[in-house]
Design an enzyme around this catalytic site. Structure first.
Site, PDB file in Angstrom:
ATOM      1  N   ASN A  61       0.860  -1.196   0.000  1.00 37.69           N
ATOM      2  CA  ASN A  61       0.000   0.000   0.000  1.00 37.69           C
ATOM      3  C   ASN A  61       0.894   1.242   0.000  1.00 37.69           C
ATOM      4  O   ASN A  61       2.113   1.128  -0.003  1.00 37.69           O
ATOM      5  CB  ASN A  61      -0.946  -0.029   1.210  1.00 37.69           C
ATOM      6  CG  ASN A  61      -0.176  -0.123   2.509  1.00 37.69           C
ATOM      7  OD1 ASN A  61       0.547   0.793   2.875  1.00 37.69           O
ATOM      8  ND2 ASN A  61      -0.289  -1.260   3.204  1.00 37.69           N
ATOM      9  N   ASP A  65      -4.438  -6.755   5.082  1.00 38.62           N
ATOM     10  CA  ASP A  65      -5.457  -7.637   5.651  1.00 38.62           C
ATOM     11  C   ASP A  65      -5.472  -8.992   4.947  1.00 38.62           C
ATOM     12  O   ASP A  65      -6.024  -9.951   5.459  1.00 38.62           O
ATOM     13  CB  ASP A  65      -6.840  -6.989   5.515  1.00 38.62           C
ATOM     14  CG  ASP A  65      -6.971  -5.774   6.432  1.00 38.62           C
ATOM     15  OD1 ASP A  65      -6.449  -5.834   7.559  1.00 38.62           O
ATOM     16  OD2 ASP A  65      -7.572  -4.769   6.016  1.00 38.62           O
ATOM     17  N   LYS A 110       8.725 -17.237 -10.909  1.00 35.52           N
ATOM     18  CA  LYS A 110       8.019 -16.073 -11.446  1.00 35.52           C
ATOM     19  C   LYS A 110       6.802 -16.551 -12.247  1.00 35.52           C
ATOM     20  O   LYS A 110       6.932 -17.462 -13.080  1.00 35.52           O
ATOM     21  CB  LYS A 110       8.962 -15.283 -12.345  1.00 35.52           C
ATOM     22  CG  LYS A 110       8.351 -14.012 -12.876  1.00 35.52           C
ATOM     23  CD  LYS A 110       9.280 -13.281 -13.822  1.00 35.52           C
ATOM     24  CE  LYS A 110       8.516 -12.141 -14.472  1.00 35.52           C
ATOM     25  NZ  LYS A 110       9.122 -11.687 -15.704  1.00 35.52           N
ATOM     26  N   PHE A 138      -4.628   3.020  14.736  1.00 34.41           N
ATOM     27  CA  PHE A 138      -4.899   4.021  13.698  1.00 34.41           C
ATOM     28  C   PHE A 138      -6.025   3.488  12.820  1.00 34.41           C
ATOM     29  O   PHE A 138      -6.130   2.270  12.632  1.00 34.41           O
ATOM     30  CB  PHE A 138      -3.650   4.274  12.845  1.00 34.41           C
ATOM     31  CG  PHE A 138      -2.799   5.400  13.372  1.00 34.41           C
ATOM     32  CD1 PHE A 138      -2.072   5.247  14.547  1.00 34.41           C
ATOM     33  CD2 PHE A 138      -2.729   6.607  12.692  1.00 34.41           C
ATOM     34  CE1 PHE A 138      -1.298   6.280  15.043  1.00 34.41           C
ATOM     35  CE2 PHE A 138      -1.957   7.657  13.178  1.00 34.41           C
ATOM     36  CZ  PHE A 138      -1.235   7.500  14.350  1.00 34.41           C
ATOM     37  N   LYS A 166     -13.908   0.099  15.358  1.00 37.41           N
ATOM     38  CA  LYS A 166     -12.592  -0.561  15.521  1.00 37.41           C
ATOM     39  C   LYS A 166     -12.075  -0.421  16.951  1.00 37.41           C
ATOM     40  O   LYS A 166     -11.501  -1.348  17.512  1.00 37.41           O
ATOM     41  CB  LYS A 166     -11.572   0.046  14.550  1.00 37.41           C
ATOM     42  CG  LYS A 166     -11.793  -0.380  13.111  1.00 37.41           C
ATOM     43  CD  LYS A 166     -10.800   0.282  12.152  1.00 37.41           C
ATOM     44  CE  LYS A 166     -11.274   0.069  10.719  1.00 37.41           C
ATOM     45  NZ  LYS A 166     -10.455   0.766   9.725  1.00 37.41           N
ATOM     46  N   LYS A 169     -11.486  -3.891  18.825  1.00 34.63           N
ATOM     47  CA  LYS A 169     -10.096  -4.279  19.096  1.00 34.63           C
ATOM     48  C   LYS A 169      -9.673  -3.962  20.538  1.00 34.63           C
ATOM     49  O   LYS A 169      -8.497  -4.091  20.876  1.00 34.63           O
ATOM     50  CB  LYS A 169      -9.159  -3.614  18.081  1.00 34.63           C
ATOM     51  CG  LYS A 169      -9.491  -3.993  16.615  1.00 34.63           C
ATOM     52  CD  LYS A 169      -8.370  -3.665  15.641  1.00 34.63           C
ATOM     53  CE  LYS A 169      -8.815  -3.948  14.209  1.00 34.63           C
ATOM     54  NZ  LYS A 169      -7.731  -3.927  13.226  1.00 34.63           N
TER      55      LYS A 169
HETATM   56  N1  CTP Z   1      -3.958  -3.730  11.959  1.00 34.87           N
HETATM   57  C1  CTP Z   1      -3.200  -4.782  12.384  1.00 34.87           C
HETATM   58  N2  CTP Z   1      -3.177  -5.949  11.672  1.00 34.87           N
HETATM   59  C2  CTP Z   1      -3.893  -6.079  10.543  1.00 34.87           C
HETATM   60  C3  CTP Z   1      -4.680  -4.996  10.083  1.00 34.87           C
HETATM   61  C4  CTP Z   1      -4.691  -3.815  10.818  1.00 34.87           C
HETATM   62  O1  CTP Z   1      -2.542  -4.682  13.424  1.00 34.87           O
HETATM   63  N3  CTP Z   1      -3.855  -7.210   9.867  1.00 34.87           N
HETATM   64  C5  CTP Z   1      -3.999  -2.492  12.746  1.00 34.87           C
HETATM   65  C6  CTP Z   1      -3.391  -1.272  12.049  1.00 34.87           C
HETATM   66  O2  CTP Z   1      -2.016  -1.130  12.356  1.00 34.87           O
HETATM   67  C7  CTP Z   1      -4.220  -0.117  12.593  1.00 34.87           C
HETATM   68  C8  CTP Z   1      -5.555  -0.738  12.920  1.00 34.87           C
HETATM   69  O3  CTP Z   1      -5.337  -2.152  12.964  1.00 34.87           O
HETATM   70  O4  CTP Z   1      -3.688   0.388  13.809  1.00 34.87           O
HETATM   71  C9  CTP Z   1      -6.647  -0.455  11.954  1.00 34.87           C
HETATM   72  O5  CTP Z   1      -6.231  -0.775  10.660  1.00 34.87           O
HETATM   73  P1  CTP Z   1      -7.221  -0.563   9.427  1.00 34.87           P
HETATM   74  O6  CTP Z   1      -6.570  -1.139   8.204  1.00 34.87           O
HETATM   75  O7  CTP Z   1      -7.713   0.836   9.402  1.00 34.87           O
HETATM   76  O8  CTP Z   1      -8.457  -1.433   9.875  1.00 34.87           O
HETATM   77  P2  CTP Z   1      -8.830  -2.923   9.679  1.00 34.87           P
HETATM   78  O9  CTP Z   1      -9.114  -3.475  11.039  1.00 34.87           O
HETATM   79  O10 CTP Z   1      -7.827  -3.640   8.862  1.00 34.87           O
HETATM   80  O11 CTP Z   1     -10.223  -2.772   8.899  1.00 34.87           O
HETATM   81  P3  CTP Z   1     -10.502  -2.308   7.375  1.00 34.87           P
HETATM   82  O12 CTP Z   1      -9.235  -2.542   6.598  1.00 34.87           O
HETATM   83  O13 CTP Z   1     -11.633  -3.182   6.973  1.00 34.87           O
HETATM   84  O14 CTP Z   1     -10.898  -0.849   7.460  1.00 34.87           O
END
Ligand code: CTP
Length: 399
Positions: A213, A282, A292, A327, A341, A345
């Protein structure tokens, strides 16, 4: 960060004296009041006018300089400067000034002022490798260390004398970091262990491709730097970014969400505060090809499997008293989604930002954030990521 601070730079007779001009300029940009004292030999390498132009102040080279305007109150200049200074840095410091400092010799403006100083003193040696490694220089440096002087290790490389080795003045940006670490902030996080995650993760598809990303890591690095400046013991778990590691921070480099989970959970239990600014994938490719992947005429689908949610894990294994901050980067319905969240969490706070808002995107130097706790919502103006970091730590201390 140095607003209201008076910094005295001592410049001695080394070719690296030209780098002190850059140091003076950088300190001015941090809003410090910069005074420069040069030794007679220092002034042979760089003109005092260079420093006068950069700092807007007279550069002092002589103990008995009596060139005051007629209405100027008479001051004993070396004493008044020594009293005024919040920090002194001798950069570059020759073997000669180091020896004089160790012996307490006061035979010119710089050595006399140094003897009168009670503030923190940094010494950045720059000289030929053999002079630096000479037992006399090393013994003198040990004496200074024992008196609480901070010695900044010289860098290694090609020296002006033609030799290769230790003896270069470090980059002025690094010298500024050393100064910031000493005096920029009150050490209100001393004794606290803080874990910060930053940057993106990369999930391999095959040996040449990956899913990632746009995270630059700037927000997480700013938080780690701010926490270290405030005296915390900081571990920074970082995905691949192109940022210099913050000074005084333990850096653990990771690549994937799996690595991040392992690195974070290895140390999470002993932390007082955990701040998860990393943009963690995620999903990862369900299978990583050893070879490859070759293109074919038809379309290609890659099956994605869920990664571990590290923050979710931390929230459900949170030790008593630990503060957990996540975050949330959203594109719509920010506050609502961030609150969900926070609850799901088991966080103490979540920092929400909307990537579509100007000044809050990936890679910018600014951010527009909202601090959300169970009972409060605090929306901040657009500000630098460094300022967001400081305000975030202020809030977490209150929690
Ligand atoms: N986070 C994490 N591990 C993951 C995904 C997210 O520890 N696999 C943590 C990120 O570092 C951040 C928080 O969760 O502090 C929220 O991440 P975000 O991507 O906004 O939320 P998600 O829970 O992944 O939900 P979505 O992507 O559906 O918005």
């Amino acid at each position: 960060m140095l607003k209201g601070k008076t910094i005295l730079i001592g410049v001695t007779g080394s070719i690296a004296a030209y780098k002190a001009a850059d140091l003076a300029s950088r300190l001015m940009k941090q809003h410090a009041q910069v005074h420069v004292i040069m030794t007679e030999n220092g002034a042979k390498f760089v003109s005092p006018i260079t420093f006068e132009t950069l700092t807007g102040r007279k550069c002092i080279t002589d103990t008995f300089d009596r060139n005051y305007p007629s209405d100027h109150p008479i001051e004993v200049e070396h004493i008044s400067l020594a009293k005024k200074a919040d920090l002194v840095i001798v950069a570059p410091a020759t073997a000669n000034i180091i020896a004089k400092m160790a012996c307490g010799i006061a035979d010119d403006m710089l050595s006399t002022t140094l003897l009168a100083c009670t503030c923190p003193v940094l010494v950045s040696p720059a000289m030929n490798t053999h002079m630096y490694e000479h037992p006399a220089t090393q013994a003198n440096l040990d004496i200074l260390r024992a008196r609480g002087v901070k010695i900044i290790e010289p860098a290694s490389g090609h020296l002006a004398c033609g030799d290769e080795g230790k003896g270069k003045l470090p980059d002025p940006a690094f010298l500024v970091d050393c100064i910031l670490a000493k005096i920029a902030c009150p050490k209100d996080l001393a004794g606290k262990k803080i874990l910060v995650t930053a940057g993106p993760t990369c999930e391999a598809i095959d040996p040449v491709r990956f899913i990632t990303n746009h995270s630059s890591g700037k927000m997480g690095y700013a938080i780690a730097q701010a926490a270290a400046l405030r005296g915390a013991d900081v571990t920074l778990v970082s995905g691949p970014v192109s940022l210099a590691p913050p000074l005084g921070v333990r850096l653990v480099k990771i690549t994937s969400a799996r690595d991040l989970f392992a690195a974070v959970t290895a140390v999470s239990e002993s932390q007082d505060i955990i701040i998860k600014a990393a943009a963690v994938a995620d999903y990862r490719p369900a299978a990583v090809s050893d070879e490859k992947i070759k293109k074919a005429d038809n379309d290609l689908s890659i099956l994605l499997a869920r990664t571990e949610d590290t923050l979710q894990y931390l929230g459900s294994h949170k030790p008593e008293g630990q503060i957990l901050c996540g975050f949330a980067m959203e594109t719509s319905d920010m506050e609502n989604r961030a609150r969900i969240k926070l609850k799901k969490k088991n966080l103490d706070m979540i920092v929400a930002n909307n990537v579509k808002v100007a000044g809050a995107g990936f890679g910018t130097d600014t951010n527009v954030v909202t601090f959300i706790t169970q009972d409060t919502t605090e929306q901040l103006e657009i500000m630098s990521k460094e300022s967001v970091a400081m305000k975030l730590l202020d809030r977490l201390i209150v929690l």
